[in-house]
Design a protein around this motif. Structure first.
Motif, short mmCIF file in Angstrom:
data_model
loop_
_atom_site.label_atom_id
_atom_site.label_comp_id
_atom_site.label_asym_id
_atom_site.label_seq_id
_atom_site.Cartn_x
_atom_site.Cartn_y
_atom_site.Cartn_z
N VAL A 151 0.86 -1.19 0.00
CA VAL A 151 0.00 0.00 0.00
C VAL A 151 0.89 1.23 0.00
N TYR A 152 0.35 2.33 -0.45
CA TYR A 152 1.11 3.57 -0.51
C TYR A 152 1.30 4.17 0.89
N ASP A 153 0.37 3.92 1.78
CA ASP A 153 0.38 4.53 3.11
C ASP A 153 1.22 3.74 4.11
N GLU A 154 1.61 4.45 5.15
CA GLU A 154 2.28 3.80 6.26
C GLU A 154 1.23 2.96 7.01
N ALA A 155 1.62 1.78 7.47
CA ALA A 155 0.71 0.93 8.24
C ALA A 155 1.44 0.38 9.45
N TYR A 156 0.76 0.45 10.59
CA TYR A 156 1.32 0.00 11.86
C TYR A 156 0.28 -0.82 12.60
N LEU A 157 0.72 -1.84 13.30
CA LEU A 157 -0.12 -2.51 14.28
C LEU A 157 0.52 -2.18 15.62
N ILE A 158 -0.28 -1.59 16.51
CA ILE A 158 0.24 -1.08 17.78
C ILE A 158 -0.59 -1.67 18.90
N ASP A 159 0.08 -2.11 19.98
CA ASP A 159 -0.66 -2.69 21.10
C ASP A 159 -0.99 -1.63 22.15
N GLU A 160 -1.65 -2.05 23.22
CA GLU A 160 -2.11 -1.12 24.24
C GLU A 160 -0.98 -0.41 24.97
N LYS A 161 0.23 -0.94 24.90
CA LYS A 161 1.39 -0.30 25.53
C LYS A 161 2.15 0.59 24.55
N ALA A 162 1.54 0.83 23.38
CA ALA A 162 2.09 1.69 22.32
C ALA A 162 3.26 1.03 21.58
N CYS A 163 3.48 -0.26 21.78
CA CYS A 163 4.57 -0.98 21.11
C CYS A 163 4.13 -1.41 19.71
N PHE A 164 5.04 -1.27 18.75
CA PHE A 164 4.75 -1.72 17.40
C PHE A 164 4.82 -3.24 17.35
N GLN A 165 3.76 -3.84 16.82
CA GLN A 165 3.73 -5.28 16.60
C GLN A 165 4.01 -5.60 15.14
N TYR A 166 3.75 -4.63 14.26
CA TYR A 166 4.01 -4.77 12.83
C TYR A 166 4.17 -3.38 12.25
N VAL A 167 5.08 -3.25 11.30
CA VAL A 167 5.25 -2.03 10.52
C VAL A 167 5.46 -2.45 9.07
N ASN A 168 4.88 -1.72 8.13
CA ASN A 168 5.08 -2.09 6.74
C ASN A 168 6.32 -1.40 6.16
N ASP A 169 6.65 -1.76 4.93
CA ASP A 169 7.84 -1.20 4.28
C ASP A 169 7.77 0.31 4.14
N LYS A 170 6.59 0.83 3.80
CA LYS A 170 6.42 2.28 3.64
C LYS A 170 6.71 3.01 4.94
N SER A 171 6.32 2.44 6.07
CA SER A 171 6.60 3.05 7.38
C SER A 171 8.11 3.15 7.61
N CYS A 172 8.80 2.09 7.29
CA CYS A 172 10.26 2.08 7.46
C CYS A 172 10.91 3.14 6.59
N ARG A 173 10.51 3.21 5.31
CA ARG A 173 11.09 4.20 4.40
C ARG A 173 10.77 5.62 4.85
N ALA A 174 9.52 5.87 5.23
CA ALA A 174 9.10 7.22 5.61
C ALA A 174 9.84 7.72 6.84
N LEU A 175 10.07 6.83 7.80
CA LEU A 175 10.69 7.24 9.06
C LEU A 175 12.21 7.07 9.06
N GLY A 176 12.76 6.37 8.06
CA GLY A 176 14.21 6.22 7.95
C GLY A 176 14.80 5.13 8.83
N TYR A 177 13.99 4.20 9.29
CA TYR A 177 14.46 3.09 10.11
C TYR A 177 14.36 1.79 9.32
N ASN A 178 15.20 0.81 9.66
CA ASN A 178 14.95 -0.53 9.12
C ASN A 178 13.88 -1.17 10.00
N ARG A 179 13.33 -2.28 9.56
CA ARG A 179 12.20 -2.90 10.28
C ARG A 179 12.55 -3.23 11.73
N GLU A 180 13.72 -3.81 11.96
CA GLU A 180 14.10 -4.20 13.33
C GLU A 180 14.20 -2.98 14.24
#
Length: 129
Positions: A44-73
């Motif tokens: 998808v073109y958009d950033e996508a995140y799965l976030i739990d109740e403690k605000a921790c990322f459970q999943y991030v897509n490739d677009k999220s990584c590129r947009a924020l400048g981080y690798n997935r890990e």
């Protein structure tokens, strides 16, 4: 998945084989659905995140990584409050309750990249179990 166990008589000859099998259809279907979801979210073109109740990322897509400048890990080691200057943990707790109560929310926010650049975002948050 099957297991075959030979049973032997006193002379050591196999006199029968006991088989155990397990229907893995449901597991295979779940694996396929997960692969499709992963493919869809990564394409998808958009950033996508799965976030739990403690605000921790459970999943991030490739677009999220590129947009924020981080690798997935790196990004998975962070949480929502690390990338959003508008959501310190105290605010996140209330926000999480609002998402649970309403099922979904649409709001504006800001994200901060690894190198410190802050950009505006529109967030469509949906609660699911």
């Amino acid at each position: 998945h099957s297991i075959l166990i030979p049973t032997r008589d006193v002379t050591g000859k196999i006199h029968r084989i006991v088989g155990i099998s397990r229907d893995i259809t449901e597991r295979k279907e779940s694996e396929q659905k997960l692969k499709l979801l992963n493919f869809a979210l990564n394409n998808v073109y958009d950033e996508a995140y799965l976030i739990d109740e403690k605000a921790c990322f459970q999943y991030v897509n490739d677009k999220s990584c590129r947009a924020l400048g981080y690798n997935r890990e790196e990004l998975l080691a962070l949480n929502k409050t690390d990338i959003d200057p508008d959501f310190p943990m105290e605010r996140w707790i209330k926000h999480w309750k609002d998402i649970m109560e309403h099922g979904s929310l649409l709001f504006e926010g800001r994200h901060k990249t690894k190198d410190g650049y802050i950009y505006p975002v529109e967030i469509s948050a949906n609660y699911f179990v």
